[in-house]
Design an enzyme around this catalytic site. Structure first.
Site, PDB file in Angstrom:
ATOM      1  N   ASP A  93      13.488   7.079  63.130  1.00 22.80           N
ATOM      2  CA  ASP A  93      12.564   8.124  62.698  1.00 22.80           C
ATOM      3  C   ASP A  93      12.320   7.886  61.208  1.00 22.80           C
ATOM      4  O   ASP A  93      13.218   8.056  60.395  1.00 22.80           O
ATOM      5  CB  ASP A  93      13.212   9.501  62.949  1.00 22.80           C
ATOM      6  CG  ASP A  93      12.381  10.662  62.400  1.00 22.80           C
ATOM      7  OD1 ASP A  93      11.353  10.424  61.744  1.00 22.80           O
ATOM      8  OD2 ASP A  93      12.780  11.821  62.638  1.00 22.80           O
ATOM      9  N   LYS A 128       4.125  13.669  55.976  1.00 24.61           N
ATOM     10  CA  LYS A 128       4.944  13.538  54.777  1.00 24.61           C
ATOM     11  C   LYS A 128       4.335  12.497  53.822  1.00 24.61           C
ATOM     12  O   LYS A 128       4.295  12.701  52.632  1.00 24.61           O
ATOM     13  CB  LYS A 128       6.377  13.134  55.135  1.00 24.61           C
ATOM     14  CG  LYS A 128       7.026  13.966  56.238  1.00 24.61           C
ATOM     15  CD  LYS A 128       7.491  15.334  55.770  1.00 24.61           C
ATOM     16  CE  LYS A 128       7.758  16.300  56.901  1.00 24.61           C
ATOM     17  NZ  LYS A 128       8.740  15.913  57.874  1.00 24.61           N
ATOM     18  N   TRP A 137      17.135  16.876  61.478  1.00 25.54           N
ATOM     19  CA  TRP A 137      16.177  16.178  62.350  1.00 25.54           C
ATOM     20  C   TRP A 137      16.901  15.212  63.279  1.00 25.54           C
ATOM     21  O   TRP A 137      16.579  15.096  64.461  1.00 25.54           O
ATOM     22  CB  TRP A 137      15.109  15.457  61.539  1.00 25.54           C
ATOM     23  CG  TRP A 137      14.245  16.389  60.748  1.00 25.54           C
ATOM     24  CD1 TRP A 137      14.138  16.452  59.386  1.00 25.54           C
ATOM     25  CD2 TRP A 137      13.368  17.401  61.265  1.00 25.54           C
ATOM     26  NE1 TRP A 137      13.250  17.439  59.032  1.00 25.54           N
ATOM     27  CE2 TRP A 137      12.774  18.036  60.151  1.00 25.54           C
ATOM     28  CE3 TRP A 137      13.037  17.847  62.548  1.00 25.54           C
ATOM     29  CZ2 TRP A 137      11.863  19.090  60.288  1.00 25.54           C
ATOM     30  CZ3 TRP A 137      12.129  18.888  62.688  1.00 25.54           C
ATOM     31  CH2 TRP A 137      11.559  19.489  61.570  1.00 25.54           C
TER      32      TRP A 137
HETATM   33  C1  LIG Z   1       9.327  16.591  59.235  1.00 24.65           C
HETATM   34  C2  LIG Z   1      10.242  15.706  60.022  1.00 24.65           C
HETATM   35  C3  LIG Z   1      10.270  15.731  61.421  1.00 24.65           C
HETATM   36  C4  LIG Z   1       9.449  16.699  62.237  1.00 24.65           C
HETATM   37  O1  LIG Z   1       8.137  16.337  62.291  1.00 24.65           O
HETATM   38  P1  LIG Z   1       7.085  17.161  63.184  1.00 24.65           P
HETATM   39  O2  LIG Z   1       5.867  16.298  63.086  1.00 24.65           O
HETATM   40  O3  LIG Z   1       6.924  18.494  62.550  1.00 24.65           O
HETATM   41  O4  LIG Z   1       7.604  17.248  64.564  1.00 24.65           O
HETATM   42  C5  LIG Z   1      11.104  14.848  62.067  1.00 24.65           C
HETATM   43  N1  LIG Z   1      11.878  13.977  61.391  1.00 24.65           N
HETATM   44  C6  LIG Z   1      11.893  13.934  60.041  1.00 24.65           C
HETATM   45  C7  LIG Z   1      12.765  12.963  59.334  1.00 24.65           C
HETATM   46  C8  LIG Z   1      11.071  14.801  59.317  1.00 24.65           C
HETATM   47  O5  LIG Z   1      11.066  14.768  57.975  1.00 24.65           O
END
Ligand SMILES: *Cc1c(COP(=O)(O)O)cnc(C)c1O
Length: 355
Positions: free
Chosen positions: A166, A190, A99
């Site tokens: 993030d 998540k 990511w």
């Molecule tokens: C799942 C995830 C993403 C992607 O998220 P989307 O909403 O599917 O774009 C980005 N960063 C991390 C750390 C993730 O776990």
């Protein structure tokens, strides 16, 4: 039989989130209509949006000069919105996983990107520590929890440039000093809500400084000015997010969550370290409290498929590891009960006895 939901994302949500959202799908706030079929500008939904933003701020102790936004497009759209809104010339990125690498790639559309450090050569099994962030970077981007590799930056970093994080997979898992960040963002699926909404915590005075024209929908100021109601927000995921925020408050907030998460993760990591069949994949000091990755020990490699089947018939769901790590991954998000971790540990012990 009880199912134990270890999926990495979308993933387990509190029972009350699912129940209250199901109720509102049938009859929202006594309107006799579904939350899916009423105006987002009606007073009932406006109240949901306002309360969700207020509780978000309360639970994370967010200072007044920050805005909380709920946007479509997932965390991945934030990979481009961050540089669009913050990057004049140069940004620094810490490459700690798939990511993080995707975020870094998008930033290259907007200027010079410095990868200050990377653990890619070790299949991202640790968090690089000794690196220097160039002082002339417009911001420094980190991924606090690496969902795929099971590593986590568990403390708020001190850096000399605006910090962007993030936090898709560890938001609300621990207290965060928001004042140390310019932007915190993530997908909700998540640890907060069903897929379809991203959250963005943004410090208002960081915006509007790039000298660049930004398309309306990709400009944070558009959404900040309109309270995330510039266009139709993802109504149902925002409603569900509010239910999770209320649950978090009832549980005692993020400090109480951190304690529970440490207990759950501790229980499973102890078993991984004790059980002769298994070993962890992440460097011990960087182990994630949210995604726990482990594989068969080398001499038992041929038992992988057998353990997966053994665990599945005992109700363990979603423990197959991501293809880039292999083995197993148990995601132990906020809503996962201690009993589920205990059930997994007992399954591992039973399997050890069998061999
Ligand atoms: C799942 C995830 C993403 C992607 O998220 P989307 O909403 O599917 O774009 C980005 N960063 C991390 C750390 C993730 O776990």
């Amino acid at each position: 039989m009880k199912k134990h939901n270890f999926y990495a994302g979308p993933s387990i949500l509190p029972d009350s989130t699912i129940k209250n959202t199901a109720d509102a799908v049938l009859n929202f706030a006594g309107t006799g209509l579904s939350v899916m079929e009423v105006s987002h500008r009606g007073k009932e939904f406006v109240a949901v949006m306002d309360e969700a933003q207020a509780l978000f701020k309360e639970l994370l102790n967010i200072p007044d000069d920050y805005e909380v936004l709920f946007l479509g497009g997932g965390a991945s759209t934030q990979f481009c919105m961050v540089p669009y809104n913050l990057m004049k010339k140069k940004a620094a990125y810490l490459n700690t996983g798939a990511w993080a690498a995707k975020a870094l790639k998008e930033a290259k559309f907007f200027g010079e990107v410095v990868e200050v450090a990377s653990s890619k050569e070790a299949n991202y099994n640790y968090i690089p520590k000794n690196y220097e962030v160039p002082a002339d970077s417009d911001y420094f981007h980190i991924t606090t929890n690496n969902t795929i590799y099971g590593t986590e930056i568990k403390e708020d970093l001190d850096v000399n440039v605006p910090l962007v994080a993030d936090m898709s997979s560890d938001i609300f898992s621990r207290p965060v000093d928001v004042s140390k960040y310019a932007i915190i963002y993530g997908g909700a699926q998540k640890n907060l809500a069903p897929a379809g909404v991203a959250f963005v915590i943004v410090k208002k005075d960081i915006l509007g400084k790039t000298g660049r024209d930004i398309p309306t929908m990709l400009d944070y100021r558009t959404h900040a000015d309109k309270g995330s109601m510039f266009n139709t927000p993802p109504v149902l995921p925002v409603f569900a997010a509010l239910q999770t925020l209320k649950w978090l408050k009832e549980q005692g907030g993020v400090a109480a969550m951190q304690k529970k998460n440490e207990e759950k993760a501790g229980l499973l990591y102890d078993e991984i370290d004790r059980n002769k069949l298994f070993k962890g994949t992440a460097a011990k000091e960087d182990r994630s409290l949210m995604n726990i990755c482990f594989v068969m020990n080398d001499e038992f490699a041929e038992l992988e498929k057998e353990f997966l089947d053994f665990a599945t018939i005992r109700g363990m769901i979603g423990i197959k590891g991501h293809r880039s790590v292999g083995g197993f991954r148990a995601s132990t998000y906020n809503a996962l009960p201690y009993e589920s971790v205990k059930a997994l540990v007992e399954t591992m012990q039973e399997f050890e006895k069998k061999h």
